[in-house]
Motif scaffolding. Sequence first.
Motif, PDB file in Angstrom:
ATOM      1  N   THR A 254      61.986   4.217  11.867  1.00 63.51           N
ATOM      2  CA  THR A 254      62.378   3.009  12.608  1.00 63.51           C
ATOM      3  C   THR A 254      61.181   2.156  13.022  1.00 63.51           C
ATOM      4  O   THR A 254      61.085   1.706  14.160  1.00 63.51           O
ATOM      5  CB  THR A 254      63.219   3.355  13.862  1.00 63.51           C
ATOM      6  OG1 THR A 254      62.440   4.118  14.783  1.00 63.51           O
ATOM      7  CG2 THR A 254      64.469   4.120  13.486  1.00 63.51           C
ATOM      8  N   PHE A 255      60.280   1.924  12.064  1.00 63.15           N
ATOM      9  CA  PHE A 255      59.062   1.188  12.385  1.00 63.15           C
ATOM     10  C   PHE A 255      58.923  -0.091  11.561  1.00 63.15           C
ATOM     11  O   PHE A 255      58.692  -1.173  12.099  1.00 63.15           O
ATOM     12  CB  PHE A 255      57.835   2.088  12.182  1.00 63.15           C
ATOM     13  CG  PHE A 255      56.512   1.387  12.373  1.00 63.15           C
ATOM     14  CD1 PHE A 255      56.085   1.030  13.646  1.00 63.15           C
ATOM     15  CD2 PHE A 255      55.704   1.087  11.285  1.00 63.15           C
ATOM     16  CE1 PHE A 255      54.867   0.371  13.827  1.00 63.15           C
ATOM     17  CE2 PHE A 255      54.494   0.429  11.456  1.00 63.15           C
ATOM     18  CZ  PHE A 255      54.071   0.066  12.733  1.00 63.15           C
ATOM     19  N   GLY A 264      53.091   8.520  12.275  1.00 64.96           N
ATOM     20  CA  GLY A 264      53.980   9.231  11.356  1.00 64.96           C
ATOM     21  C   GLY A 264      55.139   9.880  12.058  1.00 64.96           C
ATOM     22  O   GLY A 264      55.517  11.021  11.779  1.00 64.96           O
ATOM     23  N   ARG A 265      55.765   9.127  12.966  1.00 68.01           N
ATOM     24  CA  ARG A 265      56.800   9.687  13.831  1.00 68.01           C
ATOM     25  C   ARG A 265      57.984  10.261  13.048  1.00 68.01           C
ATOM     26  O   ARG A 265      58.519  11.315  13.379  1.00 68.01           O
ATOM     27  CB  ARG A 265      57.286   8.599  14.801  1.00 68.01           C
ATOM     28  CG  ARG A 265      58.358   9.048  15.792  1.00 68.01           C
ATOM     29  CD  ARG A 265      57.863  10.140  16.701  1.00 68.01           C
ATOM     30  NE  ARG A 265      58.843  10.476  17.724  1.00 68.01           N
ATOM     31  CZ  ARG A 265      58.819  11.595  18.443  1.00 68.01           C
ATOM     32  NH1 ARG A 265      57.837  12.463  18.254  1.00 68.01           N
ATOM     33  NH2 ARG A 265      59.730  11.841  19.345  1.00 68.01           N
ATOM     34  N   GLY A 266      58.405   9.567  11.980  1.00 70.87           N
ATOM     35  CA  GLY A 266      59.541  10.053  11.214  1.00 70.87           C
ATOM     36  C   GLY A 266      59.297  11.411  10.600  1.00 70.87           C
ATOM     37  O   GLY A 266      60.146  12.318  10.670  1.00 70.87           O
ATOM     38  N   LEU A 267      58.133  11.601   9.968  1.00 69.02           N
ATOM     39  CA  LEU A 267      57.805  12.897   9.381  1.00 69.02           C
ATOM     40  C   LEU A 267      57.555  13.964  10.442  1.00 69.02           C
ATOM     41  O   LEU A 267      57.841  15.146  10.222  1.00 69.02           O
ATOM     42  CB  LEU A 267      56.593  12.771   8.458  1.00 69.02           C
ATOM     43  CG  LEU A 267      56.877  12.212   7.064  1.00 69.02           C
ATOM     44  CD1 LEU A 267      55.584  11.987   6.288  1.00 69.02           C
ATOM     45  CD2 LEU A 267      57.803  13.144   6.271  1.00 69.02           C
ATOM     46  N   GLN A 268      57.022  13.562  11.589  1.00 64.72           N
ATOM     47  CA  GLN A 268      56.906  14.513  12.690  1.00 64.72           C
ATOM     48  C   GLN A 268      58.263  15.111  13.035  1.00 64.72           C
ATOM     49  O   GLN A 268      58.420  16.328  13.166  1.00 64.72           O
ATOM     50  CB  GLN A 268      56.334  13.834  13.933  1.00 64.72           C
ATOM     51  CG  GLN A 268      54.848  13.580  13.935  1.00 64.72           C
ATOM     52  CD  GLN A 268      54.365  13.110  15.301  1.00 64.72           C
ATOM     53  OE1 GLN A 268      54.758  13.658  16.331  1.00 64.72           O
ATOM     54  NE2 GLN A 268      53.523  12.094  15.313  1.00 64.72           N
ATOM     55  N   ASN A 298      50.499   5.819   3.787  1.00 64.07           N
ATOM     56  CA  ASN A 298      51.139   7.135   3.780  1.00 64.07           C
ATOM     57  C   ASN A 298      50.168   8.261   4.072  1.00 64.07           C
ATOM     58  O   ASN A 298      50.438   9.123   4.920  1.00 64.07           O
ATOM     59  CB  ASN A 298      51.819   7.402   2.440  1.00 64.07           C
ATOM     60  CG  ASN A 298      52.485   8.776   2.432  1.00 64.07           C
ATOM     61  OD1 ASN A 298      53.628   8.939   2.843  1.00 64.07           O
ATOM     62  ND2 ASN A 298      51.763   9.804   1.993  1.00 64.07           N
ATOM     63  N   ASP A 299      49.051   8.312   3.367  1.00 64.33           N
ATOM     64  CA  ASP A 299      48.183   9.481   3.480  1.00 64.33           C
ATOM     65  C   ASP A 299      47.492   9.570   4.836  1.00 64.33           C
ATOM     66  O   ASP A 299      47.150  10.659   5.298  1.00 64.33           O
ATOM     67  CB  ASP A 299      47.151   9.474   2.352  1.00 64.33           C
ATOM     68  CG  ASP A 299      47.794   9.661   0.987  1.00 64.33           C
ATOM     69  OD1 ASP A 299      49.038   9.595   0.905  1.00 64.33           O
ATOM     70  OD2 ASP A 299      47.073   9.857   0.002  1.00 64.33           O
ATOM     71  N   LEU A 300      47.319   8.424   5.472  1.00 61.70           N
ATOM     72  CA  LEU A 300      46.788   8.421   6.831  1.00 61.70           C
ATOM     73  C   LEU A 300      47.830   8.950   7.799  1.00 61.70           C
ATOM     74  O   LEU A 300      47.577   9.887   8.564  1.00 61.70           O
ATOM     75  CB  LEU A 300      46.365   7.009   7.228  1.00 61.70           C
ATOM     76  CG  LEU A 300      45.999   6.798   8.714  1.00 61.70           C
ATOM     77  CD1 LEU A 300      44.833   7.692   9.123  1.00 61.70           C
ATOM     78  CD2 LEU A 300      45.693   5.329   8.981  1.00 61.70           C
ATOM     79  N   ILE A 304      48.220  12.578   9.946  1.00 62.70           N
ATOM     80  CA  ILE A 304      48.324  12.602  11.407  1.00 62.70           C
ATOM     81  C   ILE A 304      49.575  13.367  11.839  1.00 62.70           C
ATOM     82  O   ILE A 304      49.540  14.163  12.786  1.00 62.70           O
ATOM     83  CB  ILE A 304      48.329  11.168  11.964  1.00 62.70           C
ATOM     84  CG1 ILE A 304      46.951  10.527  11.780  1.00 62.70           C
ATOM     85  CG2 ILE A 304      48.740  11.151  13.445  1.00 62.70           C
ATOM     86  CD1 ILE A 304      46.899   9.049  12.102  1.00 62.70           C
ATOM     87  N   ALA A 305      50.687  13.132  11.125  1.00 63.89           N
ATOM     88  CA  ALA A 305      51.933  13.833  11.448  1.00 63.89           C
ATOM     89  C   ALA A 305      51.782  15.344  11.264  1.00 63.89           C
ATOM     90  O   ALA A 305      52.238  16.135  12.106  1.00 63.89           O
ATOM     91  CB  ALA A 305      53.067  13.306  10.579  1.00 63.89           C
TER      92      ALA A 305
END
Length: 399
Positions: A254-255, A264-268, A298-300, A304-305
């Motif tokens: 939702t970004f 990377g909130r979604g993948l978290q 993505n890779d950043l 982080i996630a």
Amino acid sequence: MSIYISGIGIVSALGIGVEENAKKLLSGSTGVTELHYIESIHKNVLPVGEVKASDTELLQLAKLTSTKNITRTSALGIIAAKEAIKTAQLSPDEIKKIAIVSSSTAGGMRESEQKFNAFLQGKNNEDFLSTHDGNDSTEKIAEELGIRNFHTTINTACSSSANAIILGARMIKSGLYDMVLVGGSDALAKFTINGFNSLLLLDKEACKPFDAKRKGINLGEGAGYLVLESESSIKKRKHTPIAELIGYANRNDTFHPSATSPEGRGLQLSMTDALKMAGLQHSEIDYINAHGTATLNNDLTEGIAMKTVFNNNVPSFSSTKSYTGHCLGAAGSMEAIFSIFAIQHNTVFKNLNFKTPISEHALTPQLITTSQKNITHVLSNSAGMGGFCSSLIFQKTST
């Protein structure tokens, strides 16, 4: 309720079938080369993970009952789906009873490009209008295999076939079906090549996932299908499963329409919830097959996630997109199969073309292919435009 994988099938730039793909992946060989089977201004400029077969050769490999209006996407899917059914050892009567959840992002776009100008000139190409949409390949696979039950198609961009796996698992858990064929298929097309290039997301060299000097994606094509099966059905058929799907989750970032949030909130969320469903501690994940597209964003954010979810103790991880290219709607299921390869061969695959860590998270992916670990649990991530984030966890089984 346990969800088992009883059959798998795959076609990629690495080769046709499970055996060839596993062999190439284990040897560290890439299938990314120059474009050969599409006439494009980018032919000698942009590397791609193209399946090494012409449309005619794919139709022959698919051993079709009818070749009428079979797109490249459908042919790739039929070859992989037939292999999955074969390895699951399903009888014709059993095939009739299964459902299919498939996925595609490009559908029949490749053939639409080929036929469009002739169609405008009044030539009789109307039959191909019906092959344009994403559901056409699902219908063709079902028809070719003799599947008479429920079928549907998912398009959540690059997480499509991961979500097909999730939906199939939920259908089994709800008691709707004992077996579901799940996966995805996508063929390269000018539309996708030109589209991603216009977004400045393609690398003119071999992609470099998780490298500080990464410049973007190498697109690919392929298909991957898995037969998911309930525990009761596996026992009734006395079939030995390949692996078990013990955790999964789909969440949305939702970004932004085409980028993930800085953290990377979604993948978290998807990784955390998949781990919760699996009942695993962070330390029990032996390998992460990362989404790893080699884009700046993505890779950043995925790195982080992973650091956030695993409290800075990130397991061995790599991206296999440097072997096959990014296969869009088929990527999630193809990489699910690669995750199963990791379990079968107790192997963590090398992250090709990596040299320098990304400074913001300083993560280093797997640098050599190693088979010296006992791989019991593998986490596979997929993310797509629109904020779709999915995580799957596979487990070695002794059943």
